[in-house]
Structures are given as structure tokens and as C-alpha cells.
Enzyme design. Structure first.
Site, PDB file in Angstrom:
ATOM      1  N   HIS A 130      -6.938   0.657  -6.994  1.00  0.00           N
ATOM      2  CA  HIS A 130      -7.169  -0.221  -5.828  1.00  0.00           C
ATOM      3  C   HIS A 130      -7.810  -1.524  -6.325  1.00  0.00           C
ATOM      4  CE1 HIS A 130      -7.581  -1.542  -1.849  1.00  0.00           C
ATOM      5  NE2 HIS A 130      -8.504  -0.738  -1.377  1.00  0.00           N
ATOM      6  N   ASP A 133     -17.328   7.304  -2.482  1.00  0.00           N
ATOM      7  CA  ASP A 133     -16.193   7.070  -1.588  1.00  0.00           C
ATOM      8  C   ASP A 133     -15.927   8.392  -0.886  1.00  0.00           C
ATOM      9  OD1 ASP A 133     -13.815   6.116  -0.427  1.00  0.00           O
ATOM     10  OD2 ASP A 133     -12.615   6.403  -2.236  1.00  0.00           O
ATOM     11  N   ARG A 144     -14.010  -8.665   0.745  1.00  0.00           N
ATOM     12  CA  ARG A 144     -12.584  -8.387   0.656  1.00  0.00           C
ATOM     13  C   ARG A 144     -11.793  -9.630   1.093  1.00  0.00           C
ATOM     14  NH1 ARG A 144     -10.418  -3.368   0.476  1.00  0.00           N
ATOM     15  NH2 ARG A 144      -8.567  -4.640   0.050  1.00  0.00           N
ATOM     16  N   ARG A 204       0.882  -1.183   0.000  1.00  0.00           N
ATOM     17  CA  ARG A 204       0.000   0.000   0.000  1.00  0.00           C
ATOM     18  C   ARG A 204       0.909   1.219   0.000  1.00  0.00           C
ATOM     19  NH1 ARG A 204      -5.623   1.383   3.060  1.00  0.00           N
ATOM     20  NH2 ARG A 204      -6.249  -0.099   1.468  1.00  0.00           N
ATOM     21  N   GLN A 208     -10.038  -3.948  -4.111  1.00  0.00           N
ATOM     22  CA  GLN A 208     -11.387  -3.490  -3.761  1.00  0.00           C
ATOM     23  C   GLN A 208     -12.384  -3.850  -4.858  1.00  0.00           C
ATOM     24  OE1 GLN A 208     -12.521  -1.924  -0.869  1.00  0.00           O
ATOM     25  NE2 GLN A 208     -14.470  -2.457  -1.819  1.00  0.00           N
ATOM     26  N   CYS A 262     -16.728   1.521  -0.622  1.00  0.00           N
ATOM     27  CA  CYS A 262     -15.587   0.682  -0.240  1.00  0.00           C
ATOM     28  C   CYS A 262     -15.252   0.781   1.240  1.00  0.00           C
ATOM     29  CB  CYS A 262     -14.363   1.059  -1.076  1.00  0.00           C
ATOM     30  SG  CYS A 262     -13.795   2.753  -0.798  1.00  0.00           S
TER      31      CYS A 262
HETATM   32  N1   CP Z   1     -11.660  -0.296   1.448  1.00  0.00           N
HETATM   33  C1   CP Z   1     -10.415  -0.327   1.937  1.00  0.00           C
HETATM   34  O1   CP Z   1      -9.412  -0.563   1.249  1.00  0.00           O
HETATM   35  O2   CP Z   1     -10.354  -0.087   3.275  1.00  0.00           O
HETATM   36  P1   CP Z   1      -9.030   0.080   4.135  1.00  0.00           P
HETATM   37  O3   CP Z   1      -8.388   1.376   3.708  1.00  0.00           O
HETATM   38  O4   CP Z   1      -9.513   0.135   5.562  1.00  0.00           O
HETATM   39  O5   CP Z   1      -8.117  -1.070   3.881  1.00  0.00           O
HETATM   40  N1  NVA Z   2      -9.958   6.788  -1.872  1.00  0.00           N
HETATM   41  C1  NVA Z   2      -9.635   6.256  -0.575  1.00  0.00           C
HETATM   42  C2  NVA Z   2      -9.864   4.783  -0.565  1.00  0.00           C
HETATM   43  C3  NVA Z   2      -9.665   4.123   0.764  1.00  0.00           C
HETATM   44  C4  NVA Z   2      -9.937   2.644   0.715  1.00  0.00           C
HETATM   45  C5  NVA Z   2      -8.195   6.574  -0.226  1.00  0.00           C
HETATM   46  O1  NVA Z   2      -7.312   6.435  -1.087  1.00  0.00           O
HETATM   47  O2  NVA Z   2      -7.939   6.990   0.895  1.00  0.00           O
END
Ligand code: CP
Ligand code: NVA
Length: 325
Positions: free
Chosen positions: A135, A239, A308, A108, A138, A281
Site C-alpha cells: 500500500h 492495523d 493522504r 485497488r 499509505q 492507517c
Molecule cells: N488507509 C486506507 O487506505 O484507508 P481506506 O481503505 O479507507 O482507503
Molecule cells: N490491511 C488493510 C489496510 C486497509 C487500508 C486491508 O488490506 O484491508
């Protein structure tokens, strides 16, 4: 991967799928034999997957740690305060060193180029656990959720053809992942973002190339009007307006996104399908969707979150379990 995710869900939950809601009574299609077999094994025995997370996470971390453990492997969580990455060591050195000791990397990152750089120099598979641009994990879970609520139920992705999904919100990684995934499988995407939060040109290009490659069945409609985006939509999704790393822009964004909150009033005014599902998400904030929609009968956000896990099992089984040097 989707077939495998259904196989894991069926194997571990020992119930017919779909499990609830409007899909009740639908016939469950048996996953193929190979997937069912994989669900029983421990393909990650003696394997370690490094979870290199430079941002917070609830779902991605918990689903990956539990999935890797269930597959017989060891998830090694390396947060930004644990390792030298980005602080005292280059991505190149980190990738060379960590990949020489583990069997897979789940990363990440901030900028998407970081996960690409890790993948370029790693000797083991690198999986994107979220970047500023995409992502993928997701959207895999979202696909599984969409299939579970589609009538008649089928694990075949082609059954999603003709579905219309509305996005009302920011131009961000989740939207980008939908753009490069849905239209190429015949799913229409109706997008509303505020002026100044335009679609990423490289994502639009990739999405259009995907549509062309698959015969151009899905359409992307883009507008700055949330009501126009939800017209006839079967699924409404959004989101956060403030993604991780954008916290300093909070005040400006809250102002710029005025009128973008998903509410029943918006869905009615715009003419969304009466039985439209709501997806998100997570993590969720009240400004982008009110309680009535988020906790409403048509919200499938918690099934989406649970998926997930089943899709994470499929991902680590496929990319780490089956992977050979
Ligand atoms: N939806 C998602 O990726 O959540 P987190 O950021 O909590 O992993
Ligand atoms: N768009 C959000 C998604 C989190 C799962 C972010 O990048 O923070």
C-alpha cells in the site's frame, strides 16, 4: 514526492508547517521552487484518471478524487459493480481498453499480481491504490507525518534516520510497505506478529536488498512478543487484524491475536519511549488498539489520514501530470 506533498499542504492550507502538536514553533523549511510552482498549476487539465477499485475505501478514494479535481483533472470512479473487470472481461482486455481512453489508472485490487498485470499492458501510468501485498500511498502519508513530528523539523527524509518504529499486529500489506521503505532509510522496524502469521518471504528479501543497497543502516527485528517489539520504540503502529477479503477468518484471527491489542499497559510493560507516537492507517477497530491509546495525546492518526490528501496531490502531479506519451 514528500517535498511536493509539503508544498501542496503549504499552498492550500496557507499555514506554516508543522501546524500543531509538539512540532509547534519548529522552523518551516521552504519547499523547493519547482514544487511550489507545481502546487499552483493545474497539471491535470483535460486529463482523466480511472479509479478502478475492487475493494471498499474511504481515505484512498476521497484523497485521490479530491486531489485529481484540485489538479484540474477528472477522477472517474469505477467500482467492481460498474465495470466488467474480473467478472466478464480479462485484466488484459480491461487494461488495453481503459488505458486507451484515460491518462492514468489508480487501482485497488485483491492479489498484487492484478495491479502488475494492469501495469504490464497499460499504455498509461498505473498506481497501486492497495493490493494484498503493498500500500505505497499509505506509507508516503506516514512518512510526511513522521517528518512533521520529528524534532528538529525537516522535510529531508534522512532526518528520520535512527527512529525506531514498532509494529504490533498482522503480517499484512501495511507492514510489508513499511518493511520495504523504512529500514533502507535508516529507520529501525521492530515487528511482532503472532505465530502462524509470519513475514512474507518475498517482502523480507526485498527489504534486505533495500537495506544492503542503502548501506545497511536500518534494522528489522522480528518477534512473536508484542512487549519485545515496543521496547524503546519512538512510534507504535498497528492495523486491523482482518484485512479486506479475510472476513471469513474473523473468529480464528480474533483468537490468534489475543494479547496483541495496543494499550498503555503494553507500552509501559514493554518499555516504549514515554513520548512515543501512535499511528494507524485506519480503518480502526477496538480489538487492535484501545480507546485510550487511539484517542490519546500521542496519537497522530488524523494528521496521518489528512496527509493522504497532500501526498495524493504529489503522486498524481508526478505520475499523471508530468507524464508524457
Ligand atoms: N488507509 C486506507 O487506505 O484507508 P481506506 O481503505 O479507507 O482507503
Ligand atoms: N490491511 C488493510 C489496510 C486497509 C487500508 C486491508 O488490506 O484491508
Amino acid at each position: 514526492l514528500i517535498n511536493s506533498a509539503f508544498a501542496f499542504k503549504k499552498h492550500y492550507k496557507s499555514i506554516a508547517i508543522p501546524e500543531a502538536g509538539r512540532s509547534e514553533g519548529a522552523k518551516f523549511q521552504q519547499p523547493d521552487a519547482a514544487s511550489s510552482e507545481a502546487a499552483k498549476g493545474k497539471p491535470l487539465t483535460d486529463k482523466t484518471v480511472a479509479l478502478m477499485f475492487s475493494k471498499r475505501s474511504t481515505r484512498t478514494r476521497v484523497s485521490s478524487e479530491t486531489a485529481i479535481t484540485m489538479l484540474g483533472g477528472h477522477p472517474m470512479f469505477l467500482g467492481s459493480s460498474d465495470i466488467q473487470l474480473g467478472v466478464n472481461e480479462s485484466l488484459y482486455d480491461t487494461s488495453r481498453v481503459i488505458s486507451s481512453m484515460v491518462d492514468g489508472i489508480f487501482a485497488r485490487v485483491g492479489h498484487h499480481s492484478e495491479v502488475e498485470e494492469l501495469a504490464k499492458h497499460s499504455t498509461v501510468p498505473v498506481i497501486n491504490a492497495l493490493s494484498h501485498l503493498y500500500h505505497p500511498c499509505q506509507i508516503l502519508a506516514d512518512l510526511q507525518t513522521l517528518l512533521e513530528f520529528r524534532q528538529p523539523f525537516s522535510t529531508d527524509l534522512s532526518s528520520l534516520e535512527g527512529l525506531t518504529i514498532a509494529w504490533v499486529g498482522d503480517s499484512n500489506n501495511i507492514l510489508n510497505e513499511m518493511m520495504v521503505t523504512y529500514p533502507r532509510m535508516g529507520v529501525n522496524l521492530q515487528i511482532a506478529t503472532p505465530k502462524g502469521y509470519d513475514l512474507e518471504p518475498e517482502v523480507v528479501e526485498r527489504a534486505n536488498a533495500g537495506i544492503k543497497q542503502e548501506g545497511g543502516k536500518g534494522k528489522i527485528i522480528y518477534t512473536n512478543d508484542p512487549a519485545e517489539a515496543v521496547k524503546n520504540a519512538n512510534v507504535i503502529t498497528t492495523d486491523t487484524w482482518i484485512s479486506m477479503g479475510q472476513e471469513e477468518e474473523t473468529a480464528k484471527r480474533l483468537k490468534d491475536f489475543a494479547g496483541y491489542q495496543v494499550t498503555n499497559e503494553l507500552l509501559k510493560r514493554g518499555g516504549a519511549a514515554k513520548d512515543a507516537l501512535f499511528m494507524h492507517c485506519l480503518p480502526r477497530h477496538k480489538e487492535e488498539v484501545d480507546d485510550e491509546v487511539f484517542h490519546g495525546n500521542q496519537s497522530v492518526v488524523f494528521q496521518e489520514a489528512e496527509n493522504r490528501k497532500w501526498t495524493a496531490l504529489a503522486v498524481f502531479d508526478a505520475f499523471v501530470g508530468k507524464w508524457k506519451v
